[in-house]
Design a protein around this motif. Sequence first.
Motif, PDB file in Angstrom:
ATOM      1  N   ALA A   1       1.327   4.184  -3.175  1.00  0.00           N
ATOM      2  CA  ALA A   1       1.044   5.606  -2.976  1.00  0.00           C
ATOM      3  C   ALA A   1       2.190   6.501  -3.442  1.00  0.00           C
TER       4      ALA A   1
ATOM      5  N   GLU B   1       0.832  -1.209   0.000  1.00  0.00           N
ATOM      6  CA  GLU B   1       0.000   0.000   0.000  1.00  0.00           C
ATOM      7  C   GLU B   1       0.865   1.257   0.000  1.00  0.00           C
TER       8      GLU B   1
ATOM      9  N   ARG C   1      -1.101   2.870 -10.247  1.00  0.00           N
ATOM     10  CA  ARG C   1      -0.909   3.627  -9.021  1.00  0.00           C
ATOM     11  C   ARG C   1       0.361   4.470  -9.136  1.00  0.00           C
ATOM     12  N   PRO C   2       0.456   5.611  -8.479  1.00  0.00           N
ATOM     13  CA  PRO C   2      -0.484   6.151  -7.487  1.00  0.00           C
ATOM     14  C   PRO C   2      -1.578   7.039  -8.070  1.00  0.00           C
ATOM     15  N   TRP C   3      -1.746   7.061  -9.393  1.00  0.00           N
ATOM     16  CA  TRP C   3      -2.585   8.080 -10.015  1.00  0.00           C
ATOM     17  C   TRP C   3      -4.052   7.704 -10.111  1.00  0.00           C
ATOM     18  N   ASN C   4      -4.361   6.419 -10.186  1.00  0.00           N
ATOM     19  CA  ASN C   4      -5.751   5.978 -10.324  1.00  0.00           C
ATOM     20  C   ASN C   4      -6.195   5.317  -9.022  1.00  0.00           C
ATOM     21  N   ALA C   5      -6.786   6.112  -8.140  1.00  0.00           N
ATOM     22  CA  ALA C   5      -7.156   5.617  -6.810  1.00  0.00           C
ATOM     23  C   ALA C   5      -8.198   4.517  -6.877  1.00  0.00           C
TER      24      ALA C   5
END
Length: 654
Positions: A272, A268, A602-606
């Motif tokens: 991020a 995780e 990730r980290p751009w498309n939550a």
Amino acid sequence: MEIDPRRARELGMGRRITRRDFFDGVAMAVGAAALGSLAGCGLETATPGQIGTGSLAVPEEVKYPPGLTGLQGNTPAALSVPHALRDQRFWQYAGTPQATGESYDLVVVGGGISGVAAAFEWVRHDPKARVLILDNHDEIGGHARRNEFAPAGRMGPLIGYGGSQSMEAPSVWTPEGKTLLAQLGVEVKKFERYFDQKLYTGLGLTDSVMCDRESFATEKLVRLTGGLTPERLAAQLPIADKAKKDLVRLYRNPPDYLTGLSRKEKEERLAALTYSRYLLEVAKVHPDVERFCRTMSSDEWGYDTTAFGAIDAWGSADGWDYPGFKGLGLDSDKPSRFNSPSMIKGWSAEDPYIYHFPEGNQALVRMMVGRMIPGFAAATDMDAITTAAFDYSKLDMSANQVRFRLSSPVVSVANDGGADKATSATVGYFDGNTIRTVRAGAVVMACWNMMIPYLVPELPPHQQEALHQAVKIPLLYAMVQLRDWKAWQRVGIHHTRWTGAYWCVSELDYPVSMPDYPCPKDPSEPINVHMIATPAQSGMSPSQGAVAGRHTLIKTPFSYMEYTIRDQLARLLGPGGFDPERDIEAVTVNRWGHGYAPEYCRPWNAFYPDGPFPAETARKRFGRIAIANSDSVPAAYADAAITAAHRAVAELRT
């Protein structure tokens, strides 16, 4: 973006080479006449070798698109009408649409891999179907473009690829992709013989990194030779002493920078971060280390590590790429759920990167088109497609069941009646002077998602919004034909990653031979050099960087691109006796302002990986209109485009 006149003369910019920069600059259409000067007509002609019609902006002496040099791909000629639609200045000048009286079972908007695969699949189901493929470019294949050169002393052309490159990891291709290869008779195992995997290493050539003057105070080429240690690598780099120590630690024995966290929490945390942030904020390395690593992702993803996710950097870490993760203790036997879809798909694949036609994946397009349109291709099998003769005058003949209309940008697609009850649709395209319309039993939109709302304005607002979210990544593929590659042998390299220059990769073309097509094997022979530039602006998200980079790219003249090609090759190979004025014989730059399909990452498309995914909303069928393209998956791979085509055809045939 300035050119030093003295340096330009030193680099041979004034020398006459094969460099037809027909479409350089930015087209600003101001009426149908101006639009007509940039977009060819698509109605039938009987002139042998003719591309489209006489109004197409292709020089008379060139009747064969692969032979065009200079600026190709997304040229102003190809983009003038799409940009006019986007800017809401097309319809005020375009005039009243005129019906051609033509009717087809299927009209395909976009003649790239996905569009041609859709037509091929439709004809497989209905061999008597009438099909029309419309495209705004002057060549079949979309991003799958072929570049040809005719160097002196070589028997036959020297062939390169201008876009879609290889059949990457065919062992994990989609079922639809594997099915198409089988239908075309493509036996990928043959490339184990055709691709000479030992040619360059057998000549003592290695991979390398150019620590360039755009990144560091001192420019230094470092060869990644066998037996090279992290200590010896760092000692050669023009970076600070602390950076050398930090880099050795990253490669040799990085600590657990996320100590105390569980595997789930570590994943995780990586999801991020970008890789650049991981290096600077978590590993806390000297900035020179991040600068050295920054372009590691540029070739494959189209943007640098200021945008490339740390979770995917972990998944890609291998050899000299993406150091710093070994101490985390993460199990590399399986991907993280946060890894990008294509990385998860290919996690266990061990395919070598050899499944490559000399012309790239345009070979697949030509094989399909040749089987659908009589007389276009002299041969359509795997072994003969590279050297086959092609007659472009056969693409758009009224006697053919399948027709391919080049330089005919589509401007409107509408269901005939309400989407819920429509049994046909009307498609309008611009022929250079007038909007022409054709009737279709079904339409497959195999163009960019971003363009579809402008072509089908009746789409629901939420679907239009989802389509607009697919922001393609800009890309430049240059093919530079050299008279020989002796300088490469003297310098001892075959591939170079640049740390910050305009072109991020310079490499000798892949050593693949086909029956009756030998690749260059002796350094005294002419060869193609492939160069890659990724205009996406650094320090932004992939989509923001793509938009900013595209705005800069469209204002970048071909003369600057050629200047940087000559400059970088001179800097790289000068110690080996390379003279750009003498050794460069032709230049083709394939400009793909709308290049790679944007993959969820990730980290751009939550919302990834749990969804919901915009692509699922964007690709919904709308009456007799279905959507097939790599954006609809989304993934920038040939098999993804093929799968999207099969899905769209299945939707329309149910």
